[in-house]
Design a protein around this motif. Structure first.
Motif, PDB file in Angstrom:
ATOM      1  N   GLU A 158       0.657  -1.274  -0.114  1.00 37.02           N
ATOM      2  CA  GLU A 158       0.129  -0.073   0.128  1.00 37.02           C
ATOM      3  C   GLU A 158       0.870   1.337  -0.044  1.00 37.02           C
ATOM      4  N   ASN A 159       0.602   2.127   0.940  1.00 40.93           N
ATOM      5  CA  ASN A 159       1.478   3.435   0.858  1.00 40.93           C
ATOM      6  C   ASN A 159       2.396   3.345   2.025  1.00 40.93           C
ATOM      7  N   ALA A 160       2.713   2.374   2.824  1.00 37.29           N
ATOM      8  CA  ALA A 160       3.763   2.261   3.614  1.00 37.29           C
ATOM      9  C   ALA A 160       5.247   2.740   3.084  1.00 37.29           C
ATOM     10  N   ASN A 179      18.004   3.726   7.632  1.00 37.94           N
ATOM     11  CA  ASN A 179      18.608   2.285   7.698  1.00 37.94           C
ATOM     12  C   ASN A 179      17.768   1.230   7.923  1.00 37.94           C
ATOM     13  N   ALA A 180      16.501   1.593   8.109  1.00 38.53           N
ATOM     14  CA  ALA A 180      15.568   0.595   8.782  1.00 38.53           C
ATOM     15  C   ALA A 180      15.468  -0.534   7.862  1.00 38.53           C
ATOM     16  N   VAL A 181      15.208  -1.753   8.270  1.00 37.52           N
ATOM     17  CA  VAL A 181      15.037  -3.104   7.720  1.00 37.52           C
ATOM     18  C   VAL A 181      13.843  -3.798   8.085  1.00 37.52           C
ATOM     19  N   VAL A 182      13.270  -4.356   7.026  1.00 35.58           N
ATOM     20  CA  VAL A 182      12.145  -5.470   7.141  1.00 35.58           C
ATOM     21  C   VAL A 182      12.421  -6.739   6.559  1.00 35.58           C
ATOM     22  N   SER A 183      12.415  -7.742   7.529  1.00 35.74           N
ATOM     23  CA  SER A 183      12.959  -8.744   6.880  1.00 35.74           C
ATOM     24  C   SER A 183      12.141 -10.104   7.302  1.00 35.74           C
ATOM     25  N   GLY A 184      12.779 -11.462   7.041  1.00 37.23           N
ATOM     26  CA  GLY A 184      11.911 -12.405   7.526  1.00 37.23           C
ATOM     27  C   GLY A 184      10.463 -12.616   7.088  1.00 37.23           C
ATOM     28  N   ASP A 185       9.550 -12.869   7.432  1.00 37.81           N
ATOM     29  CA  ASP A 185       8.127 -12.848   6.930  1.00 37.81           C
ATOM     30  C   ASP A 185       7.274 -11.778   7.426  1.00 37.81           C
ATOM     31  N   ALA A 186       8.148 -10.635   7.994  1.00 37.33           N
ATOM     32  CA  ALA A 186       7.259  -9.422   8.212  1.00 37.33           C
ATOM     33  C   ALA A 186       6.639  -8.650   7.295  1.00 37.33           C
ATOM     34  N   ARG A 187       5.496  -7.611   7.610  1.00 36.37           N
ATOM     35  CA  ARG A 187       5.166  -6.991   6.597  1.00 36.37           C
ATOM     36  C   ARG A 187       4.752  -5.651   7.353  1.00 36.37           C
ATOM     37  N   VAL A 188       4.808  -4.588   6.349  1.00 30.30           N
ATOM     38  CA  VAL A 188       4.427  -3.203   6.650  1.00 30.30           C
ATOM     39  C   VAL A 188       3.486  -2.577   5.854  1.00 30.30           C
ATOM     40  N   SER A 189       2.123  -2.278   6.226  1.00 27.70           N
ATOM     41  CA  SER A 189       1.292  -1.911   5.262  1.00 27.70           C
ATOM     42  C   SER A 189       0.514  -0.615   5.584  1.00 27.70           C
ATOM     43  N   GLY A 190      -0.574  -0.385   4.814  1.00 26.56           N
ATOM     44  CA  GLY A 190      -1.299   0.937   5.098  1.00 26.56           C
ATOM     45  C   GLY A 190      -0.416   2.114   4.980  1.00 26.56           C
ATOM     46  N   ASN A 191      -0.607   3.041   5.832  1.00 29.43           N
ATOM     47  CA  ASN A 191       0.164   4.299   5.519  1.00 29.43           C
ATOM     48  C   ASN A 191       1.357   4.195   6.846  1.00 29.43           C
ATOM     49  N   ALA A 192       1.660   3.080   7.260  1.00 27.94           N
ATOM     50  CA  ALA A 192       2.673   2.980   8.142  1.00 27.94           C
ATOM     51  C   ALA A 192       4.318   3.540   7.758  1.00 27.94           C
ATOM     52  N   TRP A 247       3.754  -7.483  12.138  1.00 31.50           N
ATOM     53  CA  TRP A 247       3.154  -6.752  11.323  1.00 31.50           C
ATOM     54  C   TRP A 247       2.802  -5.240  11.844  1.00 31.50           C
ATOM     55  N   VAL A 248       3.352  -4.445  10.992  1.00 33.45           N
ATOM     56  CA  VAL A 248       3.198  -2.784  11.187  1.00 33.45           C
ATOM     57  C   VAL A 248       2.246  -2.451  10.398  1.00 33.45           C
ATOM     58  N   SER A 249       1.054  -1.636  10.827  1.00 29.13           N
ATOM     59  CA  SER A 249       0.015  -1.216   9.872  1.00 29.13           C
ATOM     60  C   SER A 249      -0.589   0.005  10.231  1.00 29.13           C
ATOM     61  N   ASP A 250      -1.603   0.469   9.192  1.00 26.87           N
ATOM     62  CA  ASP A 250      -2.407   1.451   9.691  1.00 26.87           C
ATOM     63  C   ASP A 250      -1.616   2.811   9.391  1.00 26.87           C
ATOM     64  N   GLU A 251      -1.350   3.805  10.518  1.00 29.36           N
ATOM     65  CA  GLU A 251      -0.482   4.658  10.654  1.00 29.36           C
ATOM     66  C   GLU A 251       0.522   4.761  11.512  1.00 29.36           C
ATOM     67  N   ALA A 252       0.701   3.505  11.888  1.00 27.35           N
ATOM     68  CA  ALA A 252       1.636   3.218  13.061  1.00 27.35           C
ATOM     69  C   ALA A 252       3.359   3.648  12.519  1.00 27.35           C
TER      70      ALA A 252
END
Length: 299
Positions: A57-59, A64-77, A90-95
């Motif tokens: 989405e618009n995440a 230097n932030a890293v997203v790895s493994g089976d994680a997901r970032v979505s929404g406007n996060a 999982w990090v979502s919405d506007e977090a």
């Protein structure tokens, strides 16, 4: 060398005055289908080419932030700084997750929650609403922090504990078991355990311990090395401090004060402006009220 599972598109969009690029999946795996257009990264360093992690989405993931493994970032996060999102998190919405914060395990961050500094959220923990976790605080296991609550310092919220409302937990506080801290309650350094509840505008500080099914509410204040346990209740503007202990089904209410080495137990009721202190022991169905001062006898 392993084939890439996503590429960056060539249409940069500025975030924080720096160009970011949408990602495009090259295969169907995990959270993305082949050719699916995802969220934004500043570079390929922000999203591992291994695993099934995805930004949708618009995440936005930057710095230097890293997203790895089976994680997901979505929404406007937003994930920024040196933050890490990994495992099945999982990090979502506007977090927002920033600074050196880590979110991992099966943790879920939603709403407008903010995880920052060196905070860690893990296990099956949930942080939502406008909650803030910062400092060196940790939220893990099945704990939940929500609404406008704050957890900071070196505080630890674990097991099935809940922190909600406008509550604040800080210092070296431990909130464990099925304990709940809510309302406008403030816990600093103290230990809240088992099924204890801390609510209202109450303040729990220093090395105090609230445990069992005990309740501290109203504008009550418990501090020092005081213990409140079993099904005891401390409420209104009552004060319990020093090495005092309130247990059993005892009630301390109104403007009563219990301190020193005093012990209130059984079904005793200390109320009004009563002061119980020193080595006093109150038990059974005794009622101490009015402006009564009791220092040492056993009742």
């Amino acid at each position: 060398m392993k084939n890439k599972r996503y590429i960056l598109t060539q249409e940069p969009v500025n975030f924080f005055n720096r160009p970011h690029y949408r990602i495009k999946s090259l295969e169907s795996s995990g959270w993305a289908e082949e050719d699916e257009i995802g969220g934004f990264v500043e570079s390929e360093l922000n999203l591992s080419q291994d695993g099934t992690a995805w930004i949708s989405e618009n995440a936005v993931v930057s710095g230097n932030a890293v997203v790895s493994g089976d994680a997901r970032v979505s929404g406007n996060a937003r994930v920024a700084g040196n933050a890490e999102i990994w495992g099945n998190a999982w990090v979502s919405d506007e977090a927002l997750v920033s600074d050196e914060a880590e979110v991992y395990g099966n943790a879920v961050i939603t709403g407008k929650a903010w995880i920052s500094s060196n905070a860690k959220v893990s296990g099956d923990a949930r942080v939502s609403g406008n909650a803030e976790i910062y400092g060196n605080a940790a939220v893990n296991c099945n704990a939940k922090v929500f609404w406008d609550a704050e957890v900071s310092g070196y505080a630890w919220v674990t097991d099935d504990a809940r922190v909600s409302g406008n509550a604040s937990v800080s210092g070296d506080a431990d909130i464990t078991g099925n304990a709940s801290v809510y309302g406008d309650a403030c816990v600093i350094d103290a230990w809240i355990a088992e099924s204890a509840r801390v609510a209202g505008n109450s303040r729990i500080g220093e090395s105090a311990k609230i445990y069992g099914n005990a309740v501290v509410s109203g504008n009550a204040w418990v501090a020092g090395d005081a213990l409140v346990g079993d099904t005891a209740w401390v409420t209104d503007d009552a004060r319990v401090h020093g090495h005092a202990k309130v247990s059993g089904n005892a009630l301390v209410s109104n403007d009563a004060e219990v301190h020193g080495n005093a012990c209130i137990s059984g079904n005793a009721d200390v109320t009004g402006n009563a002061k119980v202190y020193g080595d006093a022991r109150i038990s059974g169905y005794t009622v101490v009220t009015g402006n009564y001062l009791l220092e040492s006898p056993k009742v």
